[in-house]
Design an enzyme around this catalytic site. Sequence first.
Site, mmCIF file in Angstrom:
data_model
loop_
_atom_site.group_PDB
_atom_site.id
_atom_site.type_symbol
_atom_site.label_atom_id
_atom_site.label_comp_id
_atom_site.label_asym_id
_atom_site.label_seq_id
_atom_site.Cartn_x
_atom_site.Cartn_y
_atom_site.Cartn_z
ATOM 1 N N CYS A 43 0.832 -1.199 0.000
ATOM 2 C CA CYS A 43 0.000 0.000 0.000
ATOM 3 C C CYS A 43 0.866 1.247 0.000
ATOM 4 O O CYS A 43 2.065 1.200 0.272
ATOM 5 C CB CYS A 43 -0.882 0.051 1.256
ATOM 6 S SG CYS A 43 -1.914 -1.401 1.529
ATOM 7 N N ASP A 448 19.620 37.552 -13.702
ATOM 8 C CA ASP A 448 18.307 37.800 -14.280
ATOM 9 C C ASP A 448 17.761 39.136 -13.777
ATOM 10 O O ASP A 448 17.794 39.429 -12.572
ATOM 11 C CB ASP A 448 17.352 36.669 -13.893
ATOM 12 C CG ASP A 448 15.980 36.834 -14.490
ATOM 13 O OD1 ASP A 448 15.793 36.440 -15.652
ATOM 14 O OD2 ASP A 448 15.092 37.380 -13.795
#
Length: 498
Positions: A43, A448
């Site tokens: 599971c 940037d």
Amino acid sequence: MERPSGERGDSPDMAGRLRAVQSKDTRFDGWFITAVTSTGIYCRPSCPALMPKPENIRFYPSAAAAQQAGFRACKRCRPDATPGSPEWNERADLVARAMRLIADGAVDRDGVPGLAARLGYSVRQVERQLRAELGAGPLALARAQRAQTARMLIETSTLGMADAAFAAGFASVRAFNDTVREVFALSPTELRSRAAARAPAPVSGALNLRLPFRAPLCPDNVFGHLAATAVPGVEEWRDGAYRRTLRLPHGTGIVTLRPGPEHIAARLALTDPRDLTAAISRCRRLLDLDADPEAIDADLRADPVMAPLVDKAPGRRVPRTVDPDEFAIRAVLGQQVSTSAARTHAARIVRAHGGEITDAEGGLTHLFPEAAALRDADPDTLAMPASRRAALTTLAAALADGTVDLGTGADWTESRARLTELPGIGPWTVESVAMRALGDPDAFLPTDLGIRFAARDLGLPSTPGALTRRAEAWRPWRAYAVQYLWATGDHPINLLPT
């Protein structure tokens, strides 16, 4: 919590794993598998079933390892439908590179020797390292993935079982039937019968799927970025969904991705169903769906400057790409120009050199050109400054001949070094490619302009060197810090289109 080791034992992490299972904590779905000896099933940690006795629990690092130990998948929690382990997109070592390639279908297409060749290691080395960390070799890991793909095809498509078998990567219908029965304890026909209430896809060849993710997810930045930078003809935002064309190993495709509170709704129209595994893998990478946002955000919140940015809109992802070569070319086109200008340049190149495609549900018209097509293009069709044109064609040649490898299994350090050697490829381009094409979660863009403006407004150093030193506090998640810094600006990339 440390990575699970594979079997039950008395390690310090055993108690932590048991607590995760007892609390049914969804954050650990995909990190490890819980198997129960009394039922013979495995599971996800958050399975809603009753908590088994601790002495009956075994932990495995992968579904493949649990399957090899003789466990079958739980029919209730569907452990095959969880997000993948975030480690494979966070790490750059051999095992992580191998897992990214396996997820992309490399073993099904090229076998284990082909996988090893892509990685630059021997078959024996790859086998040994995967078994040591994941409890299973590449064949077993690929088989587990084929089982997951088979279940998806059985339950969500109208393909005949033979077609579904080969589309999932099985060599024979018998292997397909045997694997489905062994893993899911149901025959393919029984699986389809259980899913019969679901409406079939209305368009032939199209599949409707759900792509799970770990919450929280902030769709604004990832979908906003993709929509704002979309290249006309290749990408579009239509009716609340991002759509784009795909070039895949066996053919082409069109994907429609729609954000939702619990999953991403994906619609895939493929010319060859064998490309399903690769298409899903690339879409997950595009949207960064296997990230662990709680862990990332918790580390970034430790910085008092970042904490309010994270708290405002947690769960930001790094918008990546379905085609690393395409992104690298687009990064060059975007050097020192606006987003709008970059889109215009890209659209012109697409019309001149991209392959045409038919879109029955929207306005997509082309595939993005392959690197080889741009390498051999007439320079007059590349309307841009001579220096950028030279950078573009040189990069295209390096991508086409393999000098620069940006693929799923690429070595991030080597790829950066090769890019840096090319004329016209500076630090901004290299780190943009590292962040969005290679998937390095620690890539950083101190030069940037948007980052520098955000740093200035937040009282951070704005010169590249000083900002890089200040950003040491954000390691190893600087690419995610970039998303939060970008979000301080007024730019369409930060807004989900209406």
